[in-house]
Motif scaffolding. Structure first.
Motif, PDB file in Angstrom:
ATOM      1  N   PHE A 105       0.691  -1.294  -0.071  1.00 19.59           N
ATOM      2  CA  PHE A 105      -0.093  -0.058   0.037  1.00 19.59           C
ATOM      3  C   PHE A 105       0.839   1.163   0.134  1.00 19.59           C
ATOM      4  O   PHE A 105       0.614   2.175  -0.865  1.00 19.59           O
ATOM      5  CB  PHE A 105      -0.781  -0.044   1.534  1.00 19.59           C
ATOM      6  N   LYS A 106       1.860   1.216   0.635  1.00 17.18           N
ATOM      7  CA  LYS A 106       2.810   2.445   0.689  1.00 17.18           C
ATOM      8  C   LYS A 106       3.586   2.653  -0.334  1.00 17.18           C
ATOM      9  O   LYS A 106       3.803   3.933  -0.890  1.00 17.18           O
ATOM     10  CB  LYS A 106       3.672   2.238   1.975  1.00 17.18           C
ATOM     11  N   GLN A 107       4.073   1.442  -0.870  1.00 15.28           N
ATOM     12  CA  GLN A 107       4.840   1.566  -2.302  1.00 15.28           C
ATOM     13  C   GLN A 107       3.893   2.258  -3.258  1.00 15.28           C
ATOM     14  O   GLN A 107       4.340   3.135  -4.114  1.00 15.28           O
ATOM     15  CB  GLN A 107       5.194   0.219  -2.630  1.00 15.28           C
ATOM     16  N   LYS A 108       2.726   1.994  -3.360  1.00 15.55           N
ATOM     17  CA  LYS A 108       1.668   2.410  -4.394  1.00 15.55           C
ATOM     18  C   LYS A 108       1.201   3.819  -4.121  1.00 15.55           C
ATOM     19  O   LYS A 108       1.339   4.759  -5.181  1.00 15.55           O
ATOM     20  CB  LYS A 108       0.430   1.435  -4.499  1.00 15.55           C
ATOM     21  N   TYR A 109       0.985   4.258  -2.906  1.00 14.31           N
ATOM     22  CA  TYR A 109       0.246   5.464  -2.668  1.00 14.31           C
ATOM     23  C   TYR A 109       1.031   6.392  -1.777  1.00 14.31           C
ATOM     24  O   TYR A 109       0.718   7.412  -1.674  1.00 14.31           O
ATOM     25  CB  TYR A 109      -1.010   5.089  -1.793  1.00 14.31           C
ATOM     26  N   GLY A 110       2.307   6.187  -1.473  1.00 18.22           N
ATOM     27  CA  GLY A 110       3.173   6.905  -0.672  1.00 18.22           C
ATOM     28  C   GLY A 110       3.363   6.282   0.829  1.00 18.22           C
ATOM     29  O   GLY A 110       2.702   5.924   1.367  1.00 18.22           O
TER      30      GLY A 110
END
Length: 439
Positions: A319-324
């Motif tokens: 999730f963090k890789q995709k959205y920050g």
């Protein structure tokens, strides 16, 4: 150390978001069609789906209005799951195409968009809604068309539709255990505050029956229209009803929580004497309101970002890789994410996405190594879930201070409320359906 609930006690019990700003705007318009991308993520392979026609699914949440503070990130989680599945080869070798619609925090709009997704866009499933008001408004659309909604948010129970799969908590998997914990650890005098719609009022009916049965006392109850921020009168009532402190049980939703917790602290009603338990405030809302206003208060969920499982580490990383890296995950997001995967597994077992009766039957018994822990879909269209209570930390994350030893089975029809005591739901048996009397 995490203390444990007694699982046997729970089995007899009855029956949200911002990106980086509080002033969230819709990221799509009402007619947006969004196809999942093929960018790889830590939780996916690099094999992409290409064979056959795309399988169309609907995503229906509030991307504008008071509920956008909670629902935007649920859309993000659903799109992440779709992207991962497409990157791993799709479903039955076919790519998933998501058609995203904005319910705009308006329950009539939700009904209109659900109708469009089914009749015009010809989707095979819809992942959507947050509030019970929106779910209740679209329910006739799905039942009249014998269609399929996957609903990802904890709710008040007292419902078991053939056409809805509920991946959030039933009351016996969130509300009831949190009340029990409060009675044991924080006091027996409760003030109930909530938004004025279906979920808070039904939830408080359950809470009042449970507190009375357990020897507690409800000293006050008040509601705000959804989105209303005029909380000063409620703060005054709490202070008058609990002059020496007591428990605040909070079922406010949306922007009302921002004003409520800021004014609660401003009035000196701090969690050492006035601990609150929330069932609609998660990591995203803490970030929006500010950890300084929520530190020391509690929330009851089945998932927190701080859950220590390998599946959760993969989920948070993806999730963090995709959205920050500044983004957070929360319970409704996780429930939405796993809903897509449970649907995928049911489609693959059924061998079809279009025959909804086969997909529905194939969903029963599906298990998944979810970020929250292993979940199983029951014939009552709800999933078994671990119950957790978290305390807000300085960093805006939750310290998990209580949890059940294992997943609690879902009970949609509440066993504290006289009208539904003794009832259950089993859609695998046509003679039982949505509600039957247990013998």
């Amino acid at each position: 150390m995490v203390s444990r609930f007694n699982r046997r006690k729970f089995l007899v019990y009855g029956s949200a978001t911002l990106g980086s700003s509080l002033f969230l705007k819709a990221c799509t318009n009402n007619q947006t069609t969004t196809s999942a991308t093929n960018a790889s993520s830590p939780a996916s392979t690099t094999t992409t789906a290409s064979g056959g026609d795309a399988i169309k699914v609907g995503i229906l949440h509030s991307l504008s209005g008071t509920m956008a503070i909670s629902e935007q990130s649920v859309v993000d989680a659903e799109q992440l799951a779709i992207e991962e599945i497409n990157n791993a080869g799709g479903v039955l070798g076919r790519r998933i195409e998501a058609i995203v619609e904005d319910g705009a925090s308006n329950w009539d709009t939700f009904r209109e968009k659900a109708t469009k997704l089914i009749d015009q866009d010809r989707v095979v499933a819809v992942f959507g809604c947050w509030t019970s008001a929106s779910r209740k408004n679209v329910l006739p659309v799905f039942e009249q068309r014998d269609h399929m909604l996957w609903y990802p948010v904890q709710y008040e129970g007292q419902e078991c539709s053939k056409n809805i799969f509920y991946t959030g908590a039933a009351p016996n998997q969130q509300i009831e255990p949190s009340v029990d914990w409060l009675l044991q650890n924080k006091g027996k005098d409760f003030f109930l505050v909530g938004s004025d719609y279906v979920f808070p009022r039904t939830a408080n009916t359950i809470i009042k029956a449970q507190v009375a049965e357990k020897g507690g006392r409800i000293v006050g109850e008040d509601y705000l229209p959804l989105g209303n921020t005029e909380v000063t009168p409620i703060i005054t009532k709490i202070r008058q009803a609990l002059p020496n402190g007591g428990v605040i049980y909070n079922t406010l939703n949306g922007d009302s929580n921002v004003a409520f917790f800021k004014q609660l602290q401003g009035a000196g009603l701090t969690p050492d004497r006035y601990p609150s338990m929330s069932v609609s405030i998660a990591e995203e809302e803490v970030r929006a309101i500010g950890a300084d206003y929520l530190k020391g208060h509690y929330a009851a969920w089945n998932y927190f970002q701080t859950v220590e499982t390998p599946a959760n580490q993969r989920f948070v990383q993806a999730f963090k890789q995709k959205y920050g890296q500044d983004r957070v995950t929360n319970d409704p997001m996780e429930a939405a994410y796993i809903a897509v995967y449970l649907w995928k597994q049911a489609v693959e077992k059924a061998g079809t996405a279009e025959d909804l009766a086969k997909v529905r039957a194939a969903a029963y018994g599906q298990t998944l190594d979810a970020p929250e822990g292993t979940v199983t879909m029951h014939p009552n269209h709800h999933i078994s879930k671990v119950v957790r209570i978290g305390e807000v930390r300085d960093d805006g994350m939750f310290e998990i201070i209580n949890s059940t030893d294992s997943a609690v089975e879902p009970i949609p029809w509440n066993q504290f409320v006289k009208e539904t005591k003794g009832y259950a739901c089993d859609w695998s048996d046509p003679n039982k359906g949505g509600r039957f009397k247990m013998t």
